[in-house]
Design a protein around this motif. Sequence first.
Motif, PDB file in Angstrom:
ATOM      1  N   LYS A 145       9.389  10.060 -16.115  1.00 16.69           N
ATOM      2  CA  LYS A 145      10.071   9.756 -14.855  1.00 16.69           C
ATOM      3  C   LYS A 145      10.232  10.982 -13.964  1.00 16.69           C
ATOM      4  O   LYS A 145      10.343  10.849 -12.743  1.00 16.69           O
ATOM      5  N   SER A 146      10.219  12.184 -14.569  1.00 20.80           N
ATOM      6  CA  SER A 146      10.391  13.410 -13.795  1.00 20.80           C
ATOM      7  C   SER A 146       9.255  13.636 -12.808  1.00 20.80           C
ATOM      8  O   SER A 146       9.417  14.368 -11.828  1.00 20.80           O
ATOM      9  N   LEU A 147       8.102  13.027 -13.065  1.00 24.38           N
ATOM     10  CA  LEU A 147       6.969  13.180 -12.145  1.00 24.38           C
ATOM     11  C   LEU A 147       7.209  12.453 -10.828  1.00 24.38           C
ATOM     12  O   LEU A 147       6.482  12.675  -9.859  1.00 24.38           O
ATOM     13  N   TRP A 148       8.207  11.572 -10.798  1.00 30.92           N
ATOM     14  CA  TRP A 148       8.528  10.852  -9.560  1.00 30.92           C
ATOM     15  C   TRP A 148       9.902  11.262  -9.029  1.00 30.92           C
ATOM     16  O   TRP A 148      10.550  10.509  -8.319  1.00 30.92           O
ATOM     17  N   SER A 149      10.314  12.483  -9.335  1.00 33.04           N
ATOM     18  CA  SER A 149      11.602  12.986  -8.851  1.00 33.04           C
ATOM     19  C   SER A 149      11.584  13.058  -7.324  1.00 33.04           C
ATOM     20  O   SER A 149      10.611  13.471  -6.715  1.00 33.04           O
ATOM     21  N   GLY A 150      12.674  12.665  -6.721  1.00 34.03           N
ATOM     22  CA  GLY A 150      12.779  12.739  -5.260  1.00 34.03           C
ATOM     23  C   GLY A 150      12.071  11.623  -4.522  1.00 34.03           C
ATOM     24  O   GLY A 150      12.033  11.630  -3.290  1.00 34.03           O
ATOM     25  N   LEU A 151      11.510  10.656  -5.243  1.00 33.20           N
ATOM     26  CA  LEU A 151      10.761   9.583  -4.576  1.00 33.20           C
ATOM     27  C   LEU A 151      11.633   8.595  -3.798  1.00 33.20           C
ATOM     28  O   LEU A 151      11.302   8.266  -2.646  1.00 33.20           O
ATOM     29  N   PRO A 152      12.749   8.082  -4.361  1.00 34.21           N
ATOM     30  CA  PRO A 152      13.517   7.036  -3.653  1.00 34.21           C
ATOM     31  C   PRO A 152      13.927   7.381  -2.223  1.00 34.21           C
ATOM     32  O   PRO A 152      13.697   6.566  -1.321  1.00 34.21           O
ATOM     33  N   PRO A 153      14.510   8.570  -1.965  1.00 34.98           N
ATOM     34  CA  PRO A 153      14.931   8.827  -0.581  1.00 34.98           C
ATOM     35  C   PRO A 153      13.768   8.902   0.401  1.00 34.98           C
ATOM     36  O   PRO A 153      13.922   8.551   1.571  1.00 34.98           O
ATOM     37  N   THR A 154      12.604   9.371  -0.043  1.00 34.78           N
ATOM     38  CA  THR A 154      11.473   9.456   0.882  1.00 34.78           C
ATOM     39  C   THR A 154      10.882   8.081   1.165  1.00 34.78           C
ATOM     40  O   THR A 154      10.382   7.836   2.263  1.00 34.78           O
ATOM     41  N   LEU A 155      10.951   7.175   0.183  1.00 34.43           N
ATOM     42  CA  LEU A 155      10.430   5.821   0.401  1.00 34.43           C
ATOM     43  C   LEU A 155      11.232   5.083   1.480  1.00 34.43           C
ATOM     44  O   LEU A 155      10.694   4.222   2.172  1.00 34.43           O
ATOM     45  N   GLY A 188       0.810  -1.210   0.000  1.00 32.72           N
ATOM     46  CA  GLY A 188       0.000   0.000   0.000  1.00 32.72           C
ATOM     47  C   GLY A 188       0.842   1.259   0.000  1.00 32.72           C
ATOM     48  O   GLY A 188       0.532   2.231  -0.692  1.00 32.72           O
ATOM     49  N   ALA A 189       1.936   1.245   0.772  1.00 36.74           N
ATOM     50  CA  ALA A 189       2.811   2.417   0.846  1.00 36.74           C
ATOM     51  C   ALA A 189       3.464   2.710  -0.501  1.00 36.74           C
ATOM     52  O   ALA A 189       3.532   3.862  -0.936  1.00 36.74           O
ATOM     53  N   ILE A 190       3.945   1.670  -1.167  1.00 32.78           N
ATOM     54  CA  ILE A 190       4.596   1.849  -2.471  1.00 32.78           C
ATOM     55  C   ILE A 190       3.595   2.357  -3.500  1.00 32.78           C
ATOM     56  O   ILE A 190       3.863   3.314  -4.249  1.00 32.78           O
ATOM     57  N   LEU A 191       2.412   1.734  -3.536  1.00 36.25           N
ATOM     58  CA  LEU A 191       1.396   2.129  -4.515  1.00 36.25           C
ATOM     59  C   LEU A 191       0.922   3.560  -4.273  1.00 36.25           C
ATOM     60  O   LEU A 191       0.766   4.346  -5.210  1.00 36.25           O
ATOM     61  N   THR A 192       0.701   3.913  -3.004  1.00 36.11           N
ATOM     62  CA  THR A 192       0.274   5.275  -2.670  1.00 36.11           C
ATOM     63  C   THR A 192       1.314   6.294  -3.094  1.00 36.11           C
ATOM     64  O   THR A 192       0.992   7.329  -3.684  1.00 36.11           O
ATOM     65  N   SER A 193       2.578   6.001  -2.797  1.00 36.53           N
ATOM     66  CA  SER A 193       3.662   6.913  -3.169  1.00 36.53           C
ATOM     67  C   SER A 193       3.743   7.092  -4.680  1.00 36.53           C
ATOM     68  O   SER A 193       3.905   8.211  -5.180  1.00 36.53           O
ATOM     69  N   LEU A 194       3.632   5.993  -5.413  1.00 33.69           N
ATOM     70  CA  LEU A 194       3.722   6.062  -6.874  1.00 33.69           C
ATOM     71  C   LEU A 194       2.596   6.898  -7.476  1.00 33.69           C
ATOM     72  O   LEU A 194       2.799   7.611  -8.463  1.00 33.69           O
ATOM     73  N   MET A 195       1.410   6.852  -6.875  1.00 33.80           N
ATOM     74  CA  MET A 195       0.255   7.525  -7.445  1.00 33.80           C
ATOM     75  C   MET A 195       0.117   8.972  -6.985  1.00 33.80           C
ATOM     76  O   MET A 195      -0.434   9.811  -7.695  1.00 33.80           O
ATOM     77  N   VAL A 196       0.611   9.299  -5.785  1.00 36.29           N
ATOM     78  CA  VAL A 196       0.398  10.637  -5.224  1.00 36.29           C
ATOM     79  C   VAL A 196       1.598  11.558  -5.413  1.00 36.29           C
ATOM     80  O   VAL A 196       1.435  12.776  -5.515  1.00 36.29           O
ATOM     81  N   THR A 197       2.811  11.000  -5.494  1.00 34.24           N
ATOM     82  CA  THR A 197       4.006  11.825  -5.645  1.00 34.24           C
ATOM     83  C   THR A 197       3.932  12.809  -6.817  1.00 34.24           C
ATOM     84  O   THR A 197       4.320  13.971  -6.667  1.00 34.24           O
ATOM     85  N   PRO A 198       3.442  12.413  -8.012  1.00 36.28           N
ATOM     86  CA  PRO A 198       3.374  13.381  -9.117  1.00 36.28           C
ATOM     87  C   PRO A 198       2.581  14.643  -8.778  1.00 36.28           C
ATOM     88  O   PRO A 198       2.928  15.737  -9.254  1.00 36.28           O
TER      89      PRO A 198
END
Length: 339
Positions: free
Chosen positions: A101-111, A25-35
């Motif tokens: 991919k730019s829509l998910w910039s900064g995602l890895p460190p927050t995950l 759920g955390a991964i899916l939420t992050s992928l969909m809301v981060t943009p």
Amino acid sequence: MVTETEDPPIVKVTPLQQMLASCTGAILTSLMVTPLDVVKIRLQAQRNPFPKGKCFMYSNGLMDHMCICEEAGSKAWYEKPGNFRGTLDAFLKIIRNEGIKSLWSGLPPTLVMAIPATVVYFTCYDQLTAHLRSKLGENETRIPIVAGILARFGAVSVISPLELIRTKMQSKKFSYKELRQFISQKVSEDGWVSLWKGWAPTILRDVPFSAMYWYNYEILKKWLCEKSGLYEPTFMISFTSGALSGSFAAIVTLPFDVVKTQKQTQLWTSESHKISVPLNMSTWVIMKNIVAKNGLSGLFTGLIPRLIKVAPACAIMISTYEFGKAFFLRQNLRRQPLE
């Protein structure tokens, strides 16, 4: 002679399976809301360019994070030039000019922090709920409130020092040796409690949010199931209950979110620019200052962006989590030996 038959064992979802469901759920939420947040930050930077040392809040849909600009005019994702006329225009132009991919910039460190925090939070909530129901009964309405408060309190307390360290690492290139020296210095100067800077306003925002969210979620879920004639919630029932309960909790706790953002921003702007600002003001003093300067509406600054982010994040997270638990429960039932 009548022999008593033993009740079949109750099949439950294991803590490990709850952790896997919450992680998904955390991964899916992050992928969909981060943009949504990436676009919001780019629009803000377009209106008011970020100078060196500028702080801003970034969220992956599950947690808020403080980011600090390293250099003015750099090619960092949050400072790339753009001429956007609105949210949809920004989405389309970022995809066309920079790639999707730019829509998910900064995602890895927050995950790295969001996933452990979410796993701890949701698993603790379910375990506490099961324990309290076994002691107080299935129909005790206060259980979601108590379990939500304790689970969020634990998750925030565990993650708070990591947030401080992560933000410090963003503000400057640190080696692990320098980071260790920084932590040692903070502890020697201000004690261990200094690693929980910003903990109080975070607790004041997240703990009431969690209590209201889980109470309303359980009530709404039960009501929608009864209206639909169902014993277990469907994906859409969980989604709708999560969105509505998350929206209500977000509105009520917004003043504490405003205070938390202001307190963290002051802290890191002070460290970046070496500016002396009053960092030890209490939450209530900051709130009074905001009301004196901007009126009562100042405590609800950013309500619409917060709702746009929180409502889908809560809906996606809880519906995915419930779906994952239902999936594992079915698997456990299939593995149960036939008597």
